[in-house]
Scaffold this motif. Structure first.
Motif, PDB file in Angstrom:
ATOM      1  N   ASN A  12      -1.496   6.716  -5.448  1.00 57.49           N
ATOM      2  CA  ASN A  12      -2.647   6.006  -4.890  1.00 57.49           C
ATOM      3  C   ASN A  12      -3.276   5.133  -5.971  1.00 57.49           C
ATOM      4  OD1 ASN A  12      -5.103   7.498  -6.131  1.00 57.49           O
ATOM      5  ND2 ASN A  12      -3.840   9.171  -5.316  1.00 57.49           N
ATOM      6  N   ARG A  53       0.841  -1.186   0.000  1.00 58.85           N
ATOM      7  CA  ARG A  53       0.000   0.000   0.000  1.00 58.85           C
ATOM      8  C   ARG A  53       0.884   1.247   0.000  1.00 58.85           C
ATOM      9  NH1 ARG A  53      -3.006  -0.659   5.440  1.00 58.85           N
ATOM     10  NH2 ARG A  53      -0.828  -1.048   5.989  1.00 58.85           N
ATOM     11  N   PHE A  81       5.726   4.362   1.861  1.00 59.86           N
ATOM     12  CA  PHE A  81       6.167   5.586   2.530  1.00 59.86           C
ATOM     13  C   PHE A  81       6.996   5.246   3.766  1.00 59.86           C
ATOM     14  CE2 PHE A  81       5.776   9.066   5.530  1.00 59.86           C
ATOM     15  CZ  PHE A  81       6.001  10.177   4.745  1.00 59.86           C
ATOM     16  N   ASN A  82       6.519   4.326   4.569  1.00 62.13           N
ATOM     17  CA  ASN A  82       7.232   3.939   5.784  1.00 62.13           C
ATOM     18  C   ASN A  82       8.571   3.283   5.464  1.00 62.13           C
ATOM     19  OD1 ASN A  82       5.192   4.893   7.475  1.00 62.13           O
ATOM     20  ND2 ASN A  82       4.069   2.952   7.427  1.00 62.13           N
ATOM     21  N   GLU A 112       5.619  14.706   3.000  1.00 57.57           N
ATOM     22  CA  GLU A 112       4.822  14.130   4.079  1.00 57.57           C
ATOM     23  C   GLU A 112       3.893  13.064   3.496  1.00 57.57           C
ATOM     24  OE1 GLU A 112       5.370  17.570   4.079  1.00 57.57           O
ATOM     25  OE2 GLU A 112       6.823  17.291   5.711  1.00 57.57           O
ATOM     26  N   LEU A 113       3.309  12.275   4.366  1.00 59.20           N
ATOM     27  CA  LEU A 113       2.459  11.161   3.932  1.00 59.20           C
ATOM     28  C   LEU A 113       1.283  11.641   3.080  1.00 59.20           C
ATOM     29  CD1 LEU A 113       1.718   8.176   3.931  1.00 59.20           C
ATOM     30  CD2 LEU A 113       0.538   8.525   6.126  1.00 59.20           C
ATOM     31  N   ASP A 114       0.665  12.758   3.470  1.00 54.23           N
ATOM     32  CA  ASP A 114      -0.497  13.234   2.708  1.00 54.23           C
ATOM     33  C   ASP A 114      -0.085  13.682   1.299  1.00 54.23           C
ATOM     34  OD1 ASP A 114       0.932  15.381   3.763  1.00 54.23           O
ATOM     35  OD2 ASP A 114      -0.834  16.680   3.886  1.00 54.23           O
ATOM     36  N   GLN A 129       0.500  10.401  -0.696  1.00 58.88           N
ATOM     37  CA  GLN A 129      -0.733   9.713  -1.053  1.00 58.88           C
ATOM     38  C   GLN A 129      -1.573  10.497  -2.056  1.00 58.88           C
ATOM     39  OE1 GLN A 129      -2.281   9.099   2.963  1.00 58.88           O
ATOM     40  NE2 GLN A 129      -1.922   6.885   2.762  1.00 58.88           N
ATOM     41  N   GLU A 172       1.071   3.685   2.054  1.00 53.13           N
ATOM     42  CA  GLU A 172       1.646   3.960   3.375  1.00 53.13           C
ATOM     43  C   GLU A 172       2.766   2.975   3.717  1.00 53.13           C
ATOM     44  OE1 GLU A 172      -2.634   2.380   4.106  1.00 53.13           O
ATOM     45  OE2 GLU A 172      -1.541   3.561   2.610  1.00 53.13           O
ATOM     46  N   ASP A 173       2.679   1.746   3.165  1.00 51.19           N
ATOM     47  CA  ASP A 173       3.754   0.765   3.381  1.00 51.19           C
ATOM     48  C   ASP A 173       5.051   1.253   2.726  1.00 51.19           C
ATOM     49  OD1 ASP A 173       1.980  -0.945   4.670  1.00 51.19           O
ATOM     50  OD2 ASP A 173       1.439  -1.980   2.816  1.00 51.19           O
TER      51      ASP A 173
END
Length: 451
Positions: free
Chosen positions: A277, A214, A219-220, A268-270, A273, A216-217
């Motif tokens: 996406n 995903r 991104f981390n 940043e995450l936002d 995404q 977020e995965d």
């Protein structure tokens, strides 16, 4: 040739452009099948100029009719080349006419194969277009009929187009062992109607989906210091290491700067995404702007081949300089060749040496290093200059083909265009390609060198 000049006078007008491309598509299909048969029979496949004449006679039956149609084809081709039409220039280079930079034999064979393998992707895209067409209401269909002729001509003039999602997989397979070349191809074929930023986002999301991750995965994963944001260095390293992204650092930086809407030098995450996406990805995968023309794909392969030639020749030349070698006698030559490709037998080494001697202006002092480099790349010794573009069946012992065809234009007073490939026999199949920079050939100058 004089015969062509007579034919051209008789031809009232050139063949229409769309029919020219249709003819060349048919010729390439036939060439692929003929090449397969030649390789199966252990014979060296024909050059493109040889096959053009053979195909003309086969298609039109009577030689006089074949030559008449050739007289209609060539003027139109020449006109298109003068306009720098990309697909026309590709065919002119393959046929070694009307263009100052003809495509060499090995690459021509590979392009015939690559074109044939690209065709199923086009057919898949065409079926998808038919599905979309069926979903349109009658009013839309009627309105679009007016542009149907133009679309058909554009398809003929580019060879058709494939969906980028399928092309990405295709390139990944083709260049599995040569990501540097794959990166160049990928950046050269991105769709004309799509921004570079959106294209890179699509490639990243495509990689992410195939890995079952995903946004977020990912991104981390990229956020190595766990600070809740990704800086430029983290993004570049992560794109290469975590995603195996075939995009140049330069374009990754451009993409990073576009995504960093806050302008603080971090993502940043936002922000991540917003552009990476699955919703955007799925829409793009079905968008007919996200397509690759066959002409663009094949010309990108030519560019990569030329890049490999320049890169590997520079590498080989520098290796000789590092060993202080200007000329190579037979002992130096054998050591150098075996250092590049230890599995070549002595008979093949002597064939290469004798060909170098024929090109040497002063053979008594040995082989000039520039001639050595030229011949090594010409035959792809140790995969230098070829890599992915090598036709493995050609690397075995093949029967020499004697048939040669000349095509020259009287009006240009051009010399006959000859087959530029050598028909010497190869003794074995070479190994899987490696990056030239990683090779370390044992090129050692002996005491007898440069005497």
């Amino acid at each position: 040739m004089d015969e062509y000049a007579k034919i051209e006078v008789k031809a009232r007008k050139g063949m229409p452009s769309a029919k020219i491309f249709q003819f060349f598509e048919e010729m390439m299909d036939s060439k692929y099948k003929t090449d397969l048969k030649d390789l199966k029979d252990r014979r060296k496949p024909r050059t493109m100029t040889e096959f053009l004449m053979e195909f003309l006679n086969r298609k039109f039956g009577i030689e006089k009719l074949a030559m008449k149609n050739l007289g209609r084809i060539l003027p139109t081709l020449k006109s298109l080349v003068s306009e720098n039409h990309p697909y026309a220039c590709l065919f002119a280079r393959l046929l070694q006419i009307f263009h100052p930079d003809p495509i060499p034999y090995n690459l021509a064979l590979y392009l015939v194969k690559a074109r044939y393998e690209f065709q199923p992707l086009i057919e898949k895209a065409d079926k998808y277009k038919e599905v979309l067409e069926g979903k349109k209401n009658p009013a839309q269909q009627t309105a679009e009929k007016k542009t149907h002729h133009d679309a058909k001509f554009e398809q003929a003039a580019t060879g058709g187009e494939a969906l980028i999602i399928d092309v990405l997989d295709h390139i990944q397979i083709l260049f599995e062992n040569d990501p540097e070349s794959g990166t160049i191809v990928l950046e050269k074929i991105y769709p004309e109607k799509v921004s570079l930023n959106d294209f890179i986002a699509f490639v990243i999301t495509n990689k992410m989906k195939k890995k079952g991750k995903r946004p977020e995965d990912i991104f981390n994963k990229l956020d190595k210091d766990k600070g809740g944001s990704i800086d430029g260095e983290e993004f570049i390293k992560g794109a290469k290491n975590e995603l195996d992204l075939w995009i140049s650092n330069e374009n990754i930086i451009k993409f990073f700067q576009e995504v960093d809407t806050s302008g603080n030098g971090e993502i940043e995450l936002d922000e991540f995404q917003a552009i990476i996406n699955f919703e955007k990805y799925e829409k793009a995968a079905k968008n007919l702007d996200y397509v690759v023309k066959k002409e663009k794909f094949l010309n990108a392969l030519v560019d990569v081949y030329e890049f490999r030639q320049v890169r590997d020749s520079a590498y080989l030349r520098q290796t000789l300089i590092d060993h202080n070698i200007e000329h190579l006698n037979i002992i130096d030559f054998a050591k150098a060749v075996n250092g590049i490709d230890p599995e070549l037998n002595s008979a093949k080494v002597m064939e290469l040496y004798n060909e170098c001697l024929k090109l040497s202006q002063s053979p008594d002092i040995g082989i000039d290093k520039e001639i050595f480099v030229k011949i090594m790349l010409k035959y792809g010794v140790g995969q230098l200059g070829l890599g992915t573009f090598a036709i493995k069946e050609l690397l075995g012992t093949l029967e020499e083909r004697k048939f040669v065809v000349d095509i020259s234009l009287n009006e240009d007073k051009a010399s006959p265009t000859k087959s530029r490939h050598n028909t010497k026999k190869r003794s074995r199949a070479l190994t899987r390609p490696e990056k030239a920079e990683e090779k370390s050939p044992d090129i050692v100058k002996t005491e007898e060198s440069n005497r």
